[in-house]
Scaffold this motif. Sequence first.
Motif, PDB file in Angstrom:
ATOM      1  N   LYS A   1       4.804  12.010  14.140  1.00 40.29           N
ATOM      2  CA  LYS A   1       3.788  13.052  13.973  1.00 40.29           C
ATOM      3  C   LYS A   1       4.390  14.268  13.260  1.00 40.29           C
ATOM      4  O   LYS A   1       3.837  14.787  12.294  1.00 40.29           O
ATOM      5  CB  LYS A   1       3.259  13.402  15.370  1.00 40.29           C
ATOM      6  CG  LYS A   1       2.562  14.716  15.513  1.00 40.29           C
ATOM      7  CD  LYS A   1       1.101  14.625  15.116  1.00 40.29           C
ATOM      8  CE  LYS A   1       0.407  15.958  15.404  1.00 40.29           C
ATOM      9  NZ  LYS A   1      -0.608  16.253  14.410  1.00 40.29           N
ATOM     10  N   ASN A   2       5.585  14.701  13.730  1.00 35.08           N
ATOM     11  CA  ASN A   2       6.181  15.901  13.144  1.00 35.08           C
ATOM     12  C   ASN A   2       6.623  15.694  11.703  1.00 35.08           C
ATOM     13  O   ASN A   2       6.589  16.610  10.894  1.00 35.08           O
ATOM     14  CB  ASN A   2       7.393  16.357  13.972  1.00 35.08           C
ATOM     15  CG  ASN A   2       6.960  16.935  15.294  1.00 35.08           C
ATOM     16  OD1 ASN A   2       5.776  17.290  15.462  1.00 35.08           O
ATOM     17  ND2 ASN A   2       7.879  17.015  16.243  1.00 35.08           N
ATOM     18  N   GLU A   3       7.069  14.480  11.405  1.00 37.86           N
ATOM     19  CA  GLU A   3       7.626  14.232  10.068  1.00 37.86           C
ATOM     20  C   GLU A   3       6.601  13.637   9.115  1.00 37.86           C
ATOM     21  O   GLU A   3       6.927  13.315   7.966  1.00 37.86           O
ATOM     22  CB  GLU A   3       8.857  13.305  10.165  1.00 37.86           C
ATOM     23  CG  GLU A   3       9.967  13.825  11.072  1.00 37.86           C
ATOM     24  CD  GLU A   3      10.649  15.088  10.497  1.00 37.86           C
ATOM     25  OE1 GLU A   3      10.409  15.401   9.308  1.00 37.86           O
ATOM     26  OE2 GLU A   3      11.393  15.739  11.243  1.00 37.86           O
ATOM     27  N   GLY A   4       5.353  13.429   9.578  1.00 39.66           N
ATOM     28  CA  GLY A   4       4.334  12.879   8.692  1.00 39.66           C
ATOM     29  C   GLY A   4       4.590  11.441   8.287  1.00 39.66           C
ATOM     30  O   GLY A   4       4.345  11.046   7.158  1.00 39.66           O
ATOM     31  N   LEU A   5       5.110  10.640   9.212  1.00 37.11           N
ATOM     32  CA  LEU A   5       5.397   9.228   8.909  1.00 37.11           C
ATOM     33  C   LEU A   5       4.322   8.315   9.480  1.00 37.11           C
ATOM     34  O   LEU A   5       3.781   8.565  10.553  1.00 37.11           O
ATOM     35  CB  LEU A   5       6.737   8.816   9.527  1.00 37.11           C
ATOM     36  CG  LEU A   5       7.975   9.605   9.108  1.00 37.11           C
ATOM     37  CD1 LEU A   5       9.203   9.035   9.822  1.00 37.11           C
ATOM     38  CD2 LEU A   5       8.151   9.538   7.594  1.00 37.11           C
ATOM     39  N   VAL A   6       4.036   7.244   8.763  1.00 37.44           N
ATOM     40  CA  VAL A   6       3.219   6.173   9.325  1.00 37.44           C
ATOM     41  C   VAL A   6       4.090   5.395  10.301  1.00 37.44           C
ATOM     42  O   VAL A   6       5.242   5.076   9.995  1.00 37.44           O
ATOM     43  CB  VAL A   6       2.730   5.209   8.205  1.00 37.44           C
ATOM     44  CG1 VAL A   6       1.970   4.035   8.792  1.00 37.44           C
ATOM     45  CG2 VAL A   6       1.867   5.956   7.192  1.00 37.44           C
TER      46      VAL A   6
ATOM     47  N   PRO B   1      -1.071   8.169  11.679  1.00 34.52           N
ATOM     48  CA  PRO B   1      -1.458   6.854  11.172  1.00 34.52           C
ATOM     49  C   PRO B   1      -0.565   5.798  11.831  1.00 34.52           C
ATOM     50  O   PRO B   1       0.658   5.854  11.748  1.00 34.52           O
ATOM     51  CB  PRO B   1      -1.169   6.936   9.669  1.00 34.52           C
ATOM     52  CG  PRO B   1      -0.717   8.340   9.406  1.00 34.52           C
ATOM     53  CD  PRO B   1      -0.281   8.923  10.710  1.00 34.52           C
TER      54      PRO B   1
ATOM     55  N   LEU C   1       0.819  -1.204   0.000  1.00 34.26           N
ATOM     56  CA  LEU C   1       0.000   0.000   0.000  1.00 34.26           C
ATOM     57  C   LEU C   1       0.862   1.267   0.000  1.00 34.26           C
ATOM     58  O   LEU C   1       0.538   2.257  -0.648  1.00 34.26           O
ATOM     59  CB  LEU C   1      -0.862  -0.041   1.262  1.00 34.26           C
ATOM     60  CG  LEU C   1      -2.247   0.571   1.264  1.00 34.26           C
ATOM     61  CD1 LEU C   1      -3.075   0.096   0.090  1.00 34.26           C
ATOM     62  CD2 LEU C   1      -2.944   0.214   2.570  1.00 34.26           C
ATOM     63  N   LEU C   2       1.971   1.230   0.744  1.00 32.92           N
ATOM     64  CA  LEU C   2       2.770   2.451   0.939  1.00 32.92           C
ATOM     65  C   LEU C   2       3.778   2.699  -0.179  1.00 32.92           C
ATOM     66  O   LEU C   2       4.108   3.852  -0.468  1.00 32.92           O
ATOM     67  CB  LEU C   2       3.513   2.384   2.285  1.00 32.92           C
ATOM     68  CG  LEU C   2       2.646   2.498   3.540  1.00 32.92           C
ATOM     69  CD1 LEU C   2       3.470   2.173   4.781  1.00 32.92           C
ATOM     70  CD2 LEU C   2       2.063   3.908   3.654  1.00 32.92           C
TER      71      LEU C   2
ATOM     72  N   ALA D   1       4.211  18.248   8.717  1.00 33.45           N
ATOM     73  CA  ALA D   1       4.184  17.639   7.376  1.00 33.45           C
ATOM     74  C   ALA D   1       2.751  17.454   6.893  1.00 33.45           C
ATOM     75  O   ALA D   1       1.797  17.507   7.667  1.00 33.45           O
ATOM     76  CB  ALA D   1       4.884  16.293   7.415  1.00 33.45           C
TER      77      ALA D   1
ATOM     78  N   ASN E   1      -0.231   3.445  -3.134  1.00 39.59           N
ATOM     79  CA  ASN E   1       0.118   2.738  -4.365  1.00 39.59           C
ATOM     80  C   ASN E   1      -1.098   2.635  -5.285  1.00 39.59           C
ATOM     81  O   ASN E   1      -2.066   1.969  -4.940  1.00 39.59           O
ATOM     82  CB  ASN E   1       0.617   1.342  -3.975  1.00 39.59           C
ATOM     83  CG  ASN E   1       1.078   0.527  -5.164  1.00 39.59           C
ATOM     84  OD1 ASN E   1       0.903   0.923  -6.314  1.00 39.59           O
ATOM     85  ND2 ASN E   1       1.687  -0.612  -4.870  1.00 39.59           N
TER      86      ASN E   1
ATOM     87  N   ARG F   1       8.167   7.254   3.988  1.00 38.96           N
ATOM     88  CA  ARG F   1       6.742   7.140   4.220  1.00 38.96           C
ATOM     89  C   ARG F   1       6.390   6.561   5.583  1.00 38.96           C
ATOM     90  O   ARG F   1       5.306   6.775   6.096  1.00 38.96           O
ATOM     91  CB  ARG F   1       6.127   6.236   3.146  1.00 38.96           C
ATOM     92  CG  ARG F   1       6.570   6.633   1.738  1.00 38.96           C
ATOM     93  CD  ARG F   1       5.432   6.606   0.782  1.00 38.96           C
ATOM     94  NE  ARG F   1       4.345   7.420   1.218  1.00 38.96           N
ATOM     95  CZ  ARG F   1       3.087   7.279   0.795  1.00 38.96           C
ATOM     96  NH1 ARG F   1       2.792   6.332  -0.072  1.00 38.96           N
ATOM     97  NH2 ARG F   1       2.135   8.060   1.246  1.00 38.96           N
TER      98      ARG F   1
ATOM     99  N   SER G   1       0.214  11.895   5.998  1.00 43.07           N
ATOM    100  CA  SER G   1       1.137  10.896   5.484  1.00 43.07           C
ATOM    101  C   SER G   1       0.439   9.799   4.691  1.00 43.07           C
ATOM    102  O   SER G   1       1.038   9.172   3.853  1.00 43.07           O
ATOM    103  CB  SER G   1       1.905  10.285   6.641  1.00 43.07           C
ATOM    104  OG  SER G   1       1.014   9.925   7.666  1.00 43.07           O
TER     105      SER G   1
END
Lengths: 435, 435
Positions: free
Chosen positions: A251-256, A292, A160-161, B2, B12, A223, B5
């Motif tokens: 959270k700050n970097e927008g990562l799952v 997420p 998915l990512l 950010a 995909n 991601r 995410s």
Amino acid sequence: MAAPSVAVDNLNPKVVLNCEYAVRGEIVIHAQRLQQQLQTQPGSLPFDEILYCNIGNPQSLGQKPVTFFREVIALCDHPCLLEKEETKSLFSADAISRATTILASIPGRATGAYSHSQGIKGLRDAIAAGIASRDGYPANADDIFLTDGASPGVHMMMQLLIRNEKDGILCPIPQYPLYSASIALHGGALVPYYLNESTGWGLEISDLKKQLEDSRLKGIDVRALVVINPGNPTGQVLAEENQRDIVKFCKNEGLVLLADEVYQENIYVDNKKFNSFKKIARSMGYNEDDLPLILASLVMNPPKAGDASYASYKAEKDGILQSLARRAKALENAFNSLEGITCNKTEGAMYLFPQLSLPQKAIDAAKAANKAPDAFYALRLLEATGIVVVPGSGFGQVPGTWHIRCTILPQEEKIPAIISRFKAFHEGFMAAYRD
Amino acid sequence: MAAPSVAVDNLNPKVVLNCEYAVRGEIVIHAQRLQQQLQTQPGSLPFDEILYCNIGNPQSLGQKPVTFFREVIALCDHPCLLEKEETKSLFSADAISRATTILASIPGRATGAYSHSQGIKGLRDAIAAGIASRDGYPANADDIFLTDGASPGVHMMMQLLIRNEKDGILCPIPQYPLYSASIALHGGALVPYYLNESTGWGLEISDLKKQLEDSRLKGIDVRALVVINPGNPTGQVLAEENQRDIVKFCKNEGLVLLADEVYQENIYVDNKKFNSFKKIARSMGYNEDDLPLILASLVMNPPKAGDASYASYKAEKDGILQSLARRAKALENAFNSLEGITCNKTEGAMYLFPQLSLPQKAIDAAKAANKAPDAFYALRLLEATGIVVVPGSGFGQVPGTWHIRCTILPQEEKIPAIISRFKAFHEGFMAAYRD
């Protein structure tokens, strides 16, 4: 006539070339050959059994399944038993009642049919209730996806990512090779961050930040962050403060945040306790819109105090965990007693990941044999003792360091023999290659 | 801070946009909503139950599991039962002996542990013996890979064969959407060939050749041919001569033959019999060097004459198959009795795939509702009767033709009511939209 339609050089190179899985790799295949040799030519090797310390597979090494769970599974798979009188004396009352409840939640009242794509709703309700009670925050069955094992869940998330080779996933090194294999299979980029061996495999936010920034400069779109807690292959348990920093970072970097928490029940030290990342994130006030979070975890609804099976369930479970803790300690002490080996404590999970300081002559001999030094060591260990471990190079490690992963799973009565065979081998190896 | 995410537009696209699965699609989701409505507001709909004819899932519709298999599974999952006296009166003697044999072939003598990556060797030996006895040609356990269902096997093959968007797979149209979904997921090209409805969904080599040549001209490297026999959703059984032509075609064109034979036991006509593609290829003198052949099949080692469970096993199995044959015939006759519907015979598998000749007004109404005409029809059918079928557009069909797939699986006593509700709906639909 056309050319051969299937050959190694015309298959998907992501599968054939990039995807390695050391836990089932060369050493294990060699061990299986030796096991066959022991059967066909007994006495032809310097040992009389293969001791598999390579894979986290307790029941294949003799650990008994937990009775209550197996009773429920057998009743669900063959529901006719519930109509028979003899069943009441063969099965515990709470297993009978649990199986009846589960069957009532399955359309057709039988296992074996296709279920809802996310998994049977009634089971997801029970799991949601288990998570809510573990964490103290609500959980929703619609957010839960049941998979048959952790691997399909990890593959699904990577699928998915990852859109192309510029999508990156932050992974611990050392890591369980499921992650590196799945990222390779789906054509993404593994962005490594190193666990700090000298602080007991600590996860340092400064290193995470550095790796993230470096890879962004290279055009990688990072991601997600993989965290394995308790650690595999490293056996550490994260401190709560560290977990909060990780959540904030994502959270700050927008990562799952991909939290692999399959070993949450396997904790062997009194000064550490398991906290789910979900609980940590909720306690910081973050909900699903902020972060997420994907949890790969094994959550169950075991017998509770007052249930007919509770006493025997607790005895079985405590017995297993206490024995695992004793085995971990014994192996850790043995490794640390040896010249050229240092081993961190196993706080959780099922593994030790000792570091080997090998003499230069051994490193040269490995090079001449075209092997990584730890793979060379593991192969020699297998051939001399029948003990199967996985070289650290299969998990990743700081360049120039060498490790092996050894499970704590062989039956407890076999541990002393494993230790003495290992010691004898190691001393001989060090003597043979002394610089 | 950010950007978000995870969002539909940054996942995909192979997963999110290209991958459809009609068997679990819009109509089924709507049916689940209606089912909830029936529970919370009984009497609020023109029917009192949802009749799922969308998915080949017999046990969820009340078909009883086969006793012998469930006995063996229950004993393997909870081996302690084998030590108890009561077990002898609760389980058949051959199930006890079979479970004992299986457990002896599993390291640790318990299910639930990780097995060999290809599956437990002892089970693969039994399956190889079953295939050899079915086909009359030797089979080798090392060539057998056990997967949990057909889908993972198909995904594995697509992952291995498809390197990029120029790799093509020849697929029947109509086809089971697992194939189109898996090809899309792995980024390849589906090369369609049409089954000929007027000859009972015949597979014509001339059409295969034409599609192969056309796609080669477009630069597609066609790697494999998918054949589903008995057919899904079309229910035909291939003639032996046709199978020989298919094998020859694959051999000459250098294609991998992916033979989906999961319905090999489900044959309902006397003039057709199941032949595995392996048997056909071997009978033509081709071995694995000549023709890469992958079989997705369910092969078992059922009780044999003389075994304690044989009589009851045979009665259960024959009862199921004879009842399915009666249900197929009744539904086929009903469809063919209606204006604007023609339906081929179900020779095998579990499906009918009748063609709908819809009035132009109905087609216009579907267009106005932004739906394919067969999806529009299926939605109306569901809302009027509670009967769930899958629109043919989910499987592919000759452009301008419209179909529905209906399983033959609802319990036999429900078939007359399904037929009369279907008839009433269809007559009303045709009357409402008459040109």
